[in-house]
Enzyme design. Structure first.
Site, PDB file in Angstrom:
ATOM      1  N   GLY A 260      -8.151  13.454  52.175  1.00 46.37           N
ATOM      2  CA  GLY A 260      -7.594  14.774  52.438  1.00 46.37           C
ATOM      3  C   GLY A 260      -7.033  15.546  51.266  1.00 46.37           C
ATOM      4  O   GLY A 260      -6.535  16.658  51.449  1.00 46.37           O
ATOM      5  N   CYS A 378     -17.870  12.742  42.251  1.00 43.58           N
ATOM      6  CA  CYS A 378     -17.054  12.153  41.192  1.00 43.58           C
ATOM      7  C   CYS A 378     -17.893  11.168  40.390  1.00 43.58           C
ATOM      8  O   CYS A 378     -17.499  10.030  40.144  1.00 43.58           O
ATOM      9  CB  CYS A 378     -15.804  11.467  41.771  1.00 43.58           C
ATOM     10  SG  CYS A 378     -16.162  10.167  42.974  1.00 43.58           S
TER      11      CYS A 378
END
Length: 441
Positions: A260, A378
């Protein structure tokens, strides 16, 4: 006072989980530090470094052990193999620990785990290494940096040898903790509070809002954290929020958003008039996300279990901004999750690139005409980043967005190419991260 022998016992248990039972290091380390919160700050720092360092330097450790042991490392008992690995890490990388103490504590560990018959073997191998460690040389970069050769070859090809060398150096250095000052707050007061609580603060970017903290192992003990003034978030992740160009009142969907962090940043930026829905595949991930949301006090953010690869007709043209921070190989966060280098493979990268395309071709219709889709990973691989960006533009009604002005002076202009940015450790003070922004035509 807890002894270092006890700390080594704790480290051994954690390392057996990671190295022998294939558990993820960041999860094991986090759980271990939380379980043993009563340890002193110095002991916790020693424990964290010993676990993470041993995992990171496994290739190097195995090479050294192989030079001095007549028993092949694969033939050793898992406990003995792990004791030797963690001891070699201390001998080569923890100068504050005397060599004699490393050898003695290793023997004690072997005996306490029921391997008294192997204490002579453990003692002999380690004392021989300790005596001759200055003569040890690394045969290649793979051993020197404990990085699989196939990853080095890929980075040399995709990023260039100079960038690869910079990444290796960055990954071998302590990463520290990065936090973001909550949007709307004045950074100066928060920085003052952090320093008063003993944190060494380095201001990163932008506008003094992204901070690196050193000397902190329990962020929840910081007043700024307790008061909800900072969020734990890497610079690269925060930059994605600024690249998205959120406006007050926007409706946002984050399709793979656990736990989140990016959705929370988005909720701050769109304000109370906007709304963010964060989704992920498993109930456990959403429970964790909901717990993180609850800590923020934000009321414009909800979480739900949803498979991003399955189309939801009710969401068609429902959002102003779609966040697609998709599952990836994670090679950009090796500095924080050192065992990723041992889990990754060329086959996995190809499979993940396909999964990313499956999700993108499923969710793009959720974006309103004129709305924005943000694609990020990422990692540092061409297939998952530049190739997928090119494929998306070729197959769907979107155009690239020029995001140069959204970063101010925080990034070198040379890193911004045709509406996307590839962040590289060593070139930027953050994780390896790819961000591309598209506008629906």
């Amino acid at each position: 006072m807890t002894t270092k022998n006890t700390v080594r016992d704790i480290a051994l248990d954690a390392l057996l989980e990671i190295l022998e039972h294939d558990r993820y290091s960041h999860i094991v380390v986090g759980r271990t530090l939380d379980k043993f919160r009563y340890l002193s700050r110095q002991e916790r720092a020693f424990l964290k470094r010993l676990i993470e360092g041993t995992v990171e330097c496994r290739i190097q450790e195995d090479y050294v052990i192989g030079q001095f042991s007549t028993v092949k490392i694969k033939k050793m008992k898992p406990v003995i193999r792990t004791i030797l690995r963690m001891s070699v890490y201390q001998l080569f990388h923890m100068d504050s620990v005397p060599d004699s103490a490393v050898c003695n504590e290793a023997v004690k560990l072997a005996m306490s785990r029921g391997f008294s018959g192997l204490r002579g073997f453990v003692n002999g191998v380690l004392r021989n290494i300790a005596r001759k460690k200055e003569t040890v040389t690394w045969p290649d970069r793979s051993v020197q940096y404990s990085m699989p050769q196939w990853i080095l070859d890929r980075w040399d090809r995709d990023c260039g040898k100079e960038a690869c060398a910079a990444m290796l150096k960055a990954f071998s250095e302590p990463s520290g903790m990065t936090v973001r000052v909550v949007e709307g707050l004045e950074p100066e007061q928060v920085i003052r509070s952090l320093k008063e609580d003993g944190a060494a603060v380095t201001e990163l970017w932008p506008d003094r809002r992204i901070l690196r903290l050193d000397g902190v192992d329990q962020p929840d003990m910081l007043r700024a954290f307790q008061e909800g003034k900072i969020r734990i978030q890497d610079l690269s992740s925060a930059l994605q929020g600024y690249a998205a160009g959120f406006k007050a009142g926007d409706t946002v969907i984050d399709v793979c958003g656990a736990p989140g962090g990016k959705a929370i940043h988005a909720a701050e930026l769109v304000g109370p008039e906007g709304h963010v829905t964060v989704r992920d595949l498993s109930e456990n991930k959403i429970l964790l996300t909901e717990a993180n949301i609850a800590q923020t006090g934000l009321s414009n953010l909800t979480a739900e279990v949803r498979d991003a690869s399955r189309f939801a007709a009710e969401d068609e043209e429902a959002c102003d901004v779609l966040i697609c921070d998709l599952p990836c190989s994670g090679l950009g966060v090796i500095g924080r999750k050192p065992d990723i280098r041992y889990h990754a493979s060329e086959e996995a990268i190809r499979d993940l690139a396909k999964l990313q395309r499956t999700i993108l071709e499923t969710v793009w219709k959720y974006v309103k005409h004129g709305g924005t889709l943000v694609y990020s990973t990422c990692t540092v691989t061409r297939e998952e980043n530049e190739d997928n960006r090119r494929w998306f533009l070729e197959h769907f009604p979107f155009e690239a967005v020029d995001i140069t002005g959204r970063f101010g002076d925080g990034l070198k202009d040379a890193t911004l190419k045709e509406g996307y940015v590839q962040l590289l450790p060593g070139a930027h003070p953050c994780d390896g991260f790819f961000i591309a922004v598209f506008r629906r035509i």
